[in-house]
Design a protein around this motif. Structure first.
Motif, PDB file in Angstrom:
ATOM      1  N   LYS A 226       0.851  -1.199   0.000  1.00  0.00           N
ATOM      2  CA  LYS A 226       0.000   0.000   0.000  1.00  0.00           C
ATOM      3  C   LYS A 226       0.883   1.244   0.000  1.00  0.00           C
ATOM      4  CE  LYS A 226      -4.213  -1.527   2.320  1.00  0.00           C
ATOM      5  NZ  LYS A 226      -4.016  -2.983   2.526  1.00  0.00           N
ATOM      6  N   ALA A 227       0.367   2.312  -0.555  1.00  0.00           N
ATOM      7  CA  ALA A 227       1.084   3.589  -0.512  1.00  0.00           C
ATOM      8  C   ALA A 227       1.371   3.945   0.944  1.00  0.00           C
ATOM      9  CB  ALA A 227       0.264   4.683  -1.182  1.00  0.00           C
ATOM     10  N   GLY A 228       2.586   4.424   1.192  1.00  0.00           N
ATOM     11  CA  GLY A 228       2.988   4.784   2.556  1.00  0.00           C
ATOM     12  C   GLY A 228       3.755   3.685   3.260  1.00  0.00           C
ATOM     13  N   GLN A 229       3.824   2.511   2.620  1.00  0.00           N
ATOM     14  CA  GLN A 229       4.501   1.368   3.242  1.00  0.00           C
ATOM     15  C   GLN A 229       5.991   1.385   2.920  1.00  0.00           C
ATOM     16  OE1 GLN A 229       2.560  -2.361   2.270  1.00  0.00           O
ATOM     17  NE2 GLN A 229       4.362  -3.572   2.851  1.00  0.00           N
ATOM     18  N   LEU A 230       6.823   1.181   3.955  1.00  0.00           N
ATOM     19  CA  LEU A 230       8.272   1.036   3.737  1.00  0.00           C
ATOM     20  C   LEU A 230       8.566  -0.398   3.328  1.00  0.00           C
ATOM     21  CD1 LEU A 230       9.655   3.016   6.809  1.00  0.00           C
ATOM     22  CD2 LEU A 230      10.092   3.570   4.407  1.00  0.00           C
ATOM     23  N   VAL A 231       9.421  -0.571   2.342  1.00  0.00           N
ATOM     24  CA  VAL A 231       9.807  -1.921   1.916  1.00  0.00           C
ATOM     25  C   VAL A 231      11.317  -2.062   2.018  1.00  0.00           C
ATOM     26  CG1 VAL A 231       7.823  -2.248   0.391  1.00  0.00           C
ATOM     27  CG2 VAL A 231       9.909  -1.216  -0.530  1.00  0.00           C
ATOM     28  N   GLU A 232      11.744  -3.293   2.212  1.00  0.00           N
ATOM     29  CA  GLU A 232      13.167  -3.638   2.204  1.00  0.00           C
ATOM     30  C   GLU A 232      13.451  -4.383   0.911  1.00  0.00           C
ATOM     31  OE1 GLU A 232      15.363  -2.739   4.449  1.00  0.00           O
ATOM     32  OE2 GLU A 232      13.754  -1.709   5.529  1.00  0.00           O
ATOM     33  N   GLN A 233      14.720  -4.533   0.571  1.00  0.00           N
ATOM     34  CA  GLN A 233      15.050  -5.375  -0.570  1.00  0.00           C
ATOM     35  C   GLN A 233      14.480  -6.771  -0.303  1.00  0.00           C
ATOM     36  OE1 GLN A 233      19.199  -6.889  -1.503  1.00  0.00           O
ATOM     37  NE2 GLN A 233      18.945  -5.466  -3.214  1.00  0.00           N
ATOM     38  N   GLY A 234      13.691  -7.294  -1.253  1.00  0.00           N
ATOM     39  CA  GLY A 234      13.099  -8.624  -1.091  1.00  0.00           C
ATOM     40  C   GLY A 234      11.647  -8.613  -0.644  1.00  0.00           C
ATOM     41  N   THR A 235      11.122  -7.480  -0.134  1.00  0.00           N
ATOM     42  CA  THR A 235       9.710  -7.411   0.246  1.00  0.00           C
ATOM     43  C   THR A 235       8.839  -7.687  -0.979  1.00  0.00           C
ATOM     44  OG1 THR A 235      10.174  -5.739   1.936  1.00  0.00           O
ATOM     45  CG2 THR A 235       7.886  -5.931   1.209  1.00  0.00           C
ATOM     46  N   LYS A 236       7.811  -8.531  -0.815  1.00  0.00           N
ATOM     47  CA  LYS A 236       6.915  -8.829  -1.939  1.00  0.00           C
ATOM     48  C   LYS A 236       6.068  -7.608  -2.279  1.00  0.00           C
ATOM     49  CE  LYS A 236       3.341 -11.991  -3.563  1.00  0.00           C
ATOM     50  NZ  LYS A 236       2.633 -13.273  -3.356  1.00  0.00           N
ATOM     51  N   LEU A 237       6.119  -7.198  -3.544  1.00  0.00           N
ATOM     52  CA  LEU A 237       5.330  -6.046  -4.015  1.00  0.00           C
ATOM     53  C   LEU A 237       4.022  -6.499  -4.635  1.00  0.00           C
ATOM     54  CD1 LEU A 237       8.145  -4.037  -5.859  1.00  0.00           C
ATOM     55  CD2 LEU A 237       7.355  -3.770  -3.497  1.00  0.00           C
ATOM     56  N   GLY A 238       4.023  -7.713  -5.182  1.00  0.00           N
ATOM     57  CA  GLY A 238       2.845  -8.211  -5.876  1.00  0.00           C
ATOM     58  C   GLY A 238       3.212  -9.397  -6.716  1.00  0.00           C
ATOM     59  N   GLU A 239       2.359  -9.654  -7.732  1.00  0.00           N
ATOM     60  CA  GLU A 239       2.567 -10.829  -8.582  1.00  0.00           C
ATOM     61  C   GLU A 239       2.488 -10.443 -10.053  1.00  0.00           C
ATOM     62  OE1 GLU A 239      -0.269 -13.767  -7.232  1.00  0.00           O
ATOM     63  OE2 GLU A 239       0.588 -13.727  -5.183  1.00  0.00           O
ATOM     64  N   VAL A 240       3.275 -11.146 -10.848  1.00  0.00           N
ATOM     65  CA  VAL A 240       3.297 -10.928 -12.298  1.00  0.00           C
ATOM     66  C   VAL A 240       1.898 -11.182 -12.866  1.00  0.00           C
ATOM     67  CG1 VAL A 240       4.217 -11.818 -14.493  1.00  0.00           C
ATOM     68  CG2 VAL A 240       5.739 -11.539 -12.506  1.00  0.00           C
ATOM     69  N   GLY A 241       1.531 -10.352 -13.852  1.00  0.00           N
ATOM     70  CA  GLY A 241       0.238 -10.531 -14.502  1.00  0.00           C
ATOM     71  C   GLY A 241       0.269 -10.023 -15.923  1.00  0.00           C
ATOM     72  N   GLU A 242      -0.904  -9.785 -16.476  1.00  0.00           N
ATOM     73  CA  GLU A 242      -0.987  -9.254 -17.848  1.00  0.00           C
ATOM     74  C   GLU A 242      -2.090  -8.209 -17.937  1.00  0.00           C
ATOM     75  OE1 GLU A 242      -1.847 -12.333 -20.739  1.00  0.00           O
ATOM     76  OE2 GLU A 242      -2.505 -13.693 -19.166  1.00  0.00           O
TER      77      GLU A 242
END
Ligand code: ZN
Length: 276
Positions: A226-242
């Motif tokens: 979600k917007a406002g969330q801090l992520v680290e290297q490796g944090t899951k952002l989502g999944e590949v799609g089309e």
């Protein structure tokens, strides 16, 4: 004991610090320019009136400049503004002939949007522009990205693009093909600044890595942050799609410096070694 612990804590930053992207003095490339001693405060740097990322590399301040795909080869310069003076540093950009790619899309509205689509595209633009115009004045210690998806590099950056034989904007990111549902991971730490569903980009995530270094992830089947969330290297952002304008499931990955799209491969050490 104390000394030993301190050394252990320092070592990782010593070995990984000061990484900058691979240099490419060409449209879509990245140029690093040493600016002077870090004993003085970091200068403010501008390229084509856009603020430029500056980090400390060894004993020097270094400007890491994104070069637009649309730039004319030849002499260019950055402007430095410090408390005492303003100064210019010159550099030269060489031509690069990116190959052409011809793509056939069955969904003709993805090539020639109808008036409703055009309205939607223009309604979406402010949110996307707001994300891309983000500038956070924070220390950037190093720039080194991991690949966000394990998959086949299907379309490199910079291709001249023809959709159904019509010339369109060049390919401004790196495509990684992988099955729908494949995990997309943050390539480096940062702050999620926007997520949304957009006409061409489909389900999208934008991350701010500081000082105008921004990355974008498009065509997702699922968004996990979600917007406002801090992520680290490796944090899951989502999944590949089309989702959006695609011919099959893949991640389209954009990297921006000084509001300019540059080749993401330059930021991934394992890919930069292979390149040329
Ligand atoms: Zn793409």
């Amino acid at each position: 004991m104390h000394k030993y612990l301190t050394l252990l804590l320092l070592l990782p930053s010593l070995s990984f610090a000061n990484a900058v992207p691979k240099q490419l003095y060409a449209p879509g490339g990245v140029v690093s320019i040493a600016l002077g001693s870090v004993t003085k405060p970091a200068p403010e740097v501008y390229f084509q009136e856009q603020r430029v990322l500056v980090l400390a590399k060894g004993k020097q301040w270094v400007a890491v400049v994104g070069i637009p795909l649309s730039i004319q080869p030849g002499a260019h310069s950055i402007q430095l503004k410090s408390a005492e003076s303003s100064q210019t540093f010159d550099f030269r950009i060489f031509a690069k002939d990116y190959p052409a790619q011809y793509i056939t899309l069955k969904n003709k509205r993805m090539v020639n949007p109808n008036p409703d689509d055009t309205q939607r595209i223009s309604n979406e633009r402010p949110a996307i522009n707001k994300a891309l115009n983000t500038w956070t004045q924070q220390v950037v210690e190093e720039i080194s990205f991991a690949l966000p998806v394990i998959g086949r590099l299907s379309s490199p950056f910079g291709l001249k693009r023809f959709f159904n034989n019509q010339p369109k904007n060049p390919h401004s990111g790196l495509d990684i093909a992988a099955p729908t549902g494949t995990t997309i991971s943050a390539p480096a730490s940062g702050l999620v600044i926007n997520t949304g569903s957009y006409y061409y980009n489909g389900n999208s995530v934008f991350i701010d890595h500081g000082q105008g270094l921004i990355s974008g992830y498009f065509h997702l089947s699922k968004i996990s942050v979600k917007a406002g969330q801090l992520v680290e290297q490796g944090t899951k952002l989502g999944e590949v799609g089309e989702t959006g304008r695609v011919t099959g499931p893949h991640l389209h990955w954009n990297v921006y410096l000084n509001k300019t799209k540059v080749d993401p491969a330059l930021f991934v050490p394992e890919l930069a070694v292979e390149a040329k």
